[in-house]
Design an enzyme around this catalytic site. Structure first.
Site, short mmCIF file in Angstrom:
data_model
loop_
_atom_site.label_atom_id
_atom_site.label_comp_id
_atom_site.label_asym_id
_atom_site.label_seq_id
_atom_site.Cartn_x
_atom_site.Cartn_y
_atom_site.Cartn_z
N ARG A 99 0.85 -1.25 -0.11
CA ARG A 99 -0.02 0.05 0.03
C ARG A 99 0.89 1.47 0.09
NH1 ARG A 99 -4.29 0.50 4.89
NH2 ARG A 99 -5.62 -1.04 3.64
N ARG A 106 3.48 7.31 -6.20
CA ARG A 106 3.17 6.00 -6.67
C ARG A 106 4.46 5.40 -7.17
NH1 ARG A 106 -1.19 9.31 -7.95
NH2 ARG A 106 -3.17 8.54 -6.97
N ASN A 138 -0.92 0.16 -7.56
CA ASN A 138 -0.08 1.36 -8.02
C ASN A 138 1.45 0.94 -8.02
OD1 ASN A 138 -1.63 3.32 -9.05
ND2 ASN A 138 -2.57 3.72 -6.85
N ARG A 169 -12.90 11.94 -11.01
CA ARG A 169 -12.71 13.15 -10.03
C ARG A 169 -12.82 14.45 -10.85
NH1 ARG A 169 -7.43 9.77 -7.57
NH2 ARG A 169 -8.66 8.97 -5.53
N HIS A 193 -1.27 7.97 -14.58
CA HIS A 193 -2.20 8.04 -13.42
C HIS A 193 -1.37 8.62 -12.42
CE1 HIS A 193 -4.96 7.24 -10.25
NE2 HIS A 193 -4.23 6.12 -9.55
N THR A 248 -7.38 5.08 -0.14
CA THR A 248 -8.59 5.61 -0.72
C THR A 248 -9.28 4.40 -1.20
OG1 THR A 248 -7.74 5.24 -3.26
CG2 THR A 248 -7.39 7.48 -1.95
#
EC number: 1.1.1.27
Length: 332
Positions: A99, A106, A138, A169, A193, A248
């Site tokens: 994570r 990222r 990611n 978003r 991204h 998230t």
């Protein structure tokens, strides 16, 4: 002595129970479970399989979902550490990985996750050789490349969730400013991204009316309304949510279910997802970046050639160079 079941039910045929629309989610963290519940709520699968290495958590999540079966229309929910539970999947969604920590980029995550993929991908391929792979972990663009390399799949069947969420978003924030539902606010965020994503200002419209035509300064530094802030918020929003709640989950889960719907139902909708972009926009390396792609039963069947300004194209190329700089150092 006949059992209660025998007394109640007269069997007519011995069925081979092979799923027709099976989806697997690998990784039952916050993101994986948000994907799972979003997929269940949309009735996209006749079987859902969950896989993880943490067996207690995995079993607990499976049971918790099974207990909601009355309220769902997915007749079979299974889980296991062994990848045989994933057999015959049409779509395999990879959310597993280390994570992202607060403040961590990222790209920093990358080698940690490559090592995890070296175990996951061959197992997925072994049991579902014809599946589509949807990568969510990611840094998603690099890991989609990694999954493509390890799997040996054709590029149409390896898809990164990419900028589908960034664009969502963006459209939400655009809608907030204009007082219009995001579905009626059109705008695309492409490229990598995350931090170096590219908003396509020229394409922003409501009901086909170009915002850039009405407001030529849109997205520039001299814009009095500072629309550039909208894209800045898109980039910062993930970091802010991580800072506030630790990770998230809901928006990415809903975004992934949206992609899954286009694939499972062969909708041929256009989504900004990460695909092999070599040969476009002057990019000469094997990199995956988000461009508008037509998604259906075979994964990415086509992509839309977006007209970019020279500045936008340069930013895309710069992203590609950055990603390739990292990819070429990776140890497979």
């Amino acid at each position: 002595m006949a059992t209660l079941k025998d007394q109640l039910i007269h069997n007519l045929l011995k069925e081979e129970q092979t799923p027709q629309n099976k989806i697997t989610v690998v990784g039952v963290g916050a993101v994986g479970m948000a994907c799972a519940i979003s997929i269940l709520m949309k009735d996209l699968a006749d079987e859902l399989a969950l896989v993880d290495v943490i067996e207690d958590k995995l079993k607990g999540e499976m049971m918790d979902l099974q207990h909601g079966s009355l309220f769902l229309r997915t007749p079979k929910i299974v889980s296991g550490k062994d990848y045989n539970v994933t057999a015959n999947s049409k779509l395999v969604i990879i959310t597993a990985g280390a994570r992202q920590q607060e403040g961590e980029s990222r790209l920093n995550l990358v080698q940690r996750n490559v090592n995890i993929f070296k175990f996951i991908i061959p197992n997925v391929v072994k049991y579902s050789p014809n599946c589509k792979l949807l990568i969510v972990s990611n840094p998603v663009d690099i890991l989609t490349y990694v999954a493509w390399k390890i799997s040996g799949f054709p590029k149409n069947r390896v898809i990164g969730s990419g900028c589908n969420l960034d664009s969502a978003r963006f459209r939400y924030l655009m809608g907030e400013r204009l007082g219009v539902h995001p579905l009626s606010c059109h705008g695309w965020v492409l490229g990598e991204h995350g931090d170096s994503s590219v908003p396509v200002w020229s394409g922003m419209n409501v009901a086909g009316v170009s915002l850039k035509t009405l407001h030529p300064d849109l997205g520039t530094d001299k814009d009095k309304e500072q629309w550039k802030e909208v894209h800045k918020q898109v980039v910062e929003s993930a970091y802010e949510v991580i800072k506030l709640k630790g990770y998230t989950s809901w928006a990415i889960g809903l975004s992934v279910a949206d992609l899954a719907e286009s694939i499972m139902k062969n909708l041929r909708r256009v989504h900004p997802v990460s695909t092999m972009i070599k040969g476009l926009y002057g990019i000469k390396d094997d990199v995956f970046l988000s461009v508008p792609c037509i998604l259906g039963q075979n994964g990415i069947s086509d992509l839309v050639k977006v007209t970019l300004t020279s500045e936008e194209e340069a930013r895309l190329k710069k992203s590609a160079d950055t990603l390739w700089g990292i990819q070429k150092e990776l140890q497979f």
